[in-house]
Design a protein around this motif. Structure first.
Motif, PDB file in Angstrom:
ATOM      1  N   ARG A 128       6.942   3.181   4.636  1.00 43.79           N
ATOM      2  CA  ARG A 128       7.916   3.686   5.600  1.00 43.79           C
ATOM      3  C   ARG A 128       8.331   5.095   5.252  1.00 43.79           C
ATOM      4  O   ARG A 128       8.737   5.376   4.126  1.00 43.79           O
ATOM      5  CB  ARG A 128       9.179   2.820   5.589  1.00 43.79           C
ATOM      6  N   GLN A 129       8.225   5.984   6.244  1.00 41.82           N
ATOM      7  CA  GLN A 129       8.576   7.368   5.983  1.00 41.82           C
ATOM      8  C   GLN A 129      10.082   7.577   6.078  1.00 41.82           C
ATOM      9  O   GLN A 129      10.659   8.297   5.295  1.00 41.82           O
ATOM     10  CB  GLN A 129       7.856   8.264   6.971  1.00 41.82           C
ATOM     11  N   ASP A 156       4.681  -3.627 -10.465  1.00 39.31           N
ATOM     12  CA  ASP A 156       5.352  -2.535  -9.767  1.00 39.31           C
ATOM     13  C   ASP A 156       5.167  -2.678  -8.269  1.00 39.31           C
ATOM     14  O   ASP A 156       4.042  -2.699  -7.779  1.00 39.31           O
ATOM     15  CB  ASP A 156       4.752  -1.192 -10.201  1.00 39.31           C
ATOM     16  N   ILE A 157       6.288  -2.785  -7.564  1.00 41.50           N
ATOM     17  CA  ILE A 157       6.212  -2.831  -6.108  1.00 41.50           C
ATOM     18  C   ILE A 157       6.280  -1.395  -5.607  1.00 41.50           C
ATOM     19  O   ILE A 157       7.209  -0.672  -5.958  1.00 41.50           O
ATOM     20  CB  ILE A 157       7.382  -3.631  -5.529  1.00 41.50           C
ATOM     21  N   PRO A 158       5.296  -0.960  -4.814  1.00 42.52           N
ATOM     22  CA  PRO A 158       5.365   0.423  -4.328  1.00 42.52           C
ATOM     23  C   PRO A 158       6.605   0.642  -3.471  1.00 42.52           C
ATOM     24  O   PRO A 158       7.028  -0.250  -2.721  1.00 42.52           O
ATOM     25  CB  PRO A 158       4.080   0.592  -3.526  1.00 42.52           C
ATOM     26  N   LYS A 159       7.174   1.818  -3.593  1.00 37.17           N
ATOM     27  CA  LYS A 159       8.420   2.130  -2.903  1.00 37.17           C
ATOM     28  C   LYS A 159       8.211   2.134  -1.382  1.00 37.17           C
ATOM     29  O   LYS A 159       7.184   2.618  -0.899  1.00 37.17           O
ATOM     30  CB  LYS A 159       8.865   3.525  -3.355  1.00 37.17           C
ATOM     31  N   ASN A 160       9.161   1.619  -0.653  1.00 33.96           N
ATOM     32  CA  ASN A 160       9.153   1.646   0.811  1.00 33.96           C
ATOM     33  C   ASN A 160       7.949   0.977   1.451  1.00 33.96           C
ATOM     34  O   ASN A 160       7.565   1.303   2.572  1.00 33.96           O
ATOM     35  CB  ASN A 160       9.243   3.080   1.337  1.00 33.96           C
ATOM     36  N   ALA A 161       7.305   0.082   0.725  1.00 33.98           N
ATOM     37  CA  ALA A 161       6.188  -0.652   1.330  1.00 33.98           C
ATOM     38  C   ALA A 161       6.699  -2.032   1.707  1.00 33.98           C
ATOM     39  O   ALA A 161       7.566  -2.588   1.034  1.00 33.98           O
ATOM     40  CB  ALA A 161       5.051  -0.772   0.340  1.00 33.98           C
ATOM     41  N   GLY A 162       6.175  -2.558   2.801  1.00 30.55           N
ATOM     42  CA  GLY A 162       6.656  -3.859   3.244  1.00 30.55           C
ATOM     43  C   GLY A 162       5.500  -4.780   3.541  1.00 30.55           C
ATOM     44  O   GLY A 162       4.478  -4.770   2.857  1.00 30.55           O
ATOM     45  N   GLY A 198      -1.647   3.216  -0.012  1.00 34.01           N
ATOM     46  CA  GLY A 198      -0.502   3.294   0.896  1.00 34.01           C
ATOM     47  C   GLY A 198      -0.744   4.335   1.975  1.00 34.01           C
ATOM     48  O   GLY A 198      -1.330   5.375   1.706  1.00 34.01           O
ATOM     49  N   ILE A 199      -0.330   4.024   3.172  1.00 34.08           N
ATOM     50  CA  ILE A 199      -0.458   4.982   4.274  1.00 34.08           C
ATOM     51  C   ILE A 199       0.911   5.124   4.923  1.00 34.08           C
ATOM     52  O   ILE A 199       1.560   4.129   5.247  1.00 34.08           O
ATOM     53  CB  ILE A 199      -1.522   4.505   5.282  1.00 34.08           C
ATOM     54  N   TYR A 200       1.333   6.384   5.064  1.00 38.04           N
ATOM     55  CA  TYR A 200       2.681   6.620   5.607  1.00 38.04           C
ATOM     56  C   TYR A 200       2.755   6.298   7.092  1.00 38.04           C
ATOM     57  O   TYR A 200       1.813   6.536   7.835  1.00 38.04           O
ATOM     58  CB  TYR A 200       3.083   8.078   5.392  1.00 38.04           C
TER      59      TYR A 200
END
Ligand code: UDP
Ligand code: MG
Length: 321
Positions: A128-129, A156-162, A198-200
């Motif tokens: 999520r941007q 580690d959970i990547p930041k802002n990923a859902g 990850g893709i924004y």
């Protein structure tokens, strides 16, 4: 990058969890169906109705006249994590796309997901941007939670990923092998590993309807996540206990020496009360944390299924889709 996989020969399963989405579900599935035509992959759409209380299920059934969808309907509301689990267990694709039904996950980034998967990534997740319509307090809480989570757990959970993700069958199989009933999906995705990218994307406001998350549901999910991936909260008490005991020993020795040298004086009642309350608080807190773990162990050992399906539509091969 050269392509390792080719989309044409692989089936894509789109997994859509829905709960009370009567206002958007029709538009969403039409949009999804239309978009999927341009992705160049044979596609199956699997909708998991998490026991919606509105007309979602009836609408889904009616939609099958226009769009070939498969429907799993739960016997009661089990939550999004369980709906995704069911979707991953029932989907037949070589690659699975998890997407929300409320248009918050934009369909136009899916081609980038597929592209990355063709390049060889086993898991492609949306980052999520901006958290569009979210309140600053919720944003701060989530941020703090993930920092804490990543510190005290080995993963580690990547930041802002859902949950907006594309998963290769390898990942789906791995996830399906995890036996736990407490499905903290974000943790599980990270735990299984695999080559990920990850893709924004810019999170869209909800098209209609309401978010079914409230503060308590989020706290519950956060506790599930921490207890499922870290035993630090359990083990920290021996260290806290040791430090307090050491402190008590030093202070006790000091009092003994002071009494021997200077004689007995009036005891400090205030200090006494504070110490009792402090220790009482610490003990209750640690017992409470024990309780969190034990209740979760209890849930796991009961071995109840993660979800119960009450209706299954469109899976029968003989059925005309
Ligand atoms: N959802 C579900 N079961 C639930 C709650 C939500 O299947 O108990 C679905 C919902 O229909 C939507 C997705 O999960 O497709 C995300 O839910 P929501 O939009 O309410 O959450 P948010 O986007 O606010 O995190
Ligand atoms: Mg949403």
């Amino acid at each position: 990058m050269p392509h390792l996989r080719s989309r044409q020969q692989h089936l894509l399963s789109v997994v859509v969890p829905v709960y009370n989405e009567e206002d958007v579900i029709g538009d969403f599935l039409h949009a999804l169906h239309a978009a999927s035509q341009s992705w160049g992959m044979p596609t199956e759409i699997l909708v998991i109705n998490d026991a919606s209380r509105d007309t979602t299920l009836a609408r889904l059934k009616a939609l099958r006249q226009d769009i070939p969808i498969k429907i799993l309907s739960f016997s009661r509301n089990f939550g999004k994590e369980c709906a995704l689990t069911a979707g991953l267990e029932y989907c037949q694709g070589d690659v699975a796309l998890l997407i929300d039904a409320d248009f918050q996950h934009p369909l136009d980034v899916v081609p980038q997901f597929i592209e990355a998967w063709e390049e060889g990534y086993d898991m492609v997740y949306g980052v999520r941007q901006s958290r569009g319509d979210e309140k600053p307090i919720k944003r701060w809480l989530t941020h703090t939670f993930y920092r804490l989570f990543n510190k005290i757990t080995p993963i580690d959970i990547p930041k802002n990923a859902g949950d907006f993700r594309l998963l290769d069958k390898k990942v789906v199989t791995a996830l399906n092998q995890l036996p736990e009933r407490a499905r903290y999906m974000k943790g599980l995705y990270a735990w299984v590993g695999f080559q990920s990218k990850g893709i924004y994307f810019t999170v869209q406001p909800r098209a209609a309807g309401q978010s079914s998350w409230n503060f308590f549901r989020l706290i519950e999910l956060a506790l599930t996540g921490i207890t499922a991936f870290s035993d630090l909260p359990l083990r920290v008490w021996s260290i806290v206990g040791a430090i307090i005991s050491l402190f008590a020993f030093v202070y006790g020795s000091f009092i003994v020496i002071k009494t021997l040298v200077a004689g007995a004086d009036f005891p400090g009642f205030a200090t006494l009360i504070v110490a009792i309350m402090f220790l009482g608080g610490i003990q209750l807190l640690s017992v409470g944390i024990l309780g969190e773990y034990i209740s979760r162990i209890f849930n796991e050992v009961k071995q109840r299924p993660t979800y119960i399906i009450s209706e299954q539509i469109g899976f029968d091969k003989s059925e005309d889709l």
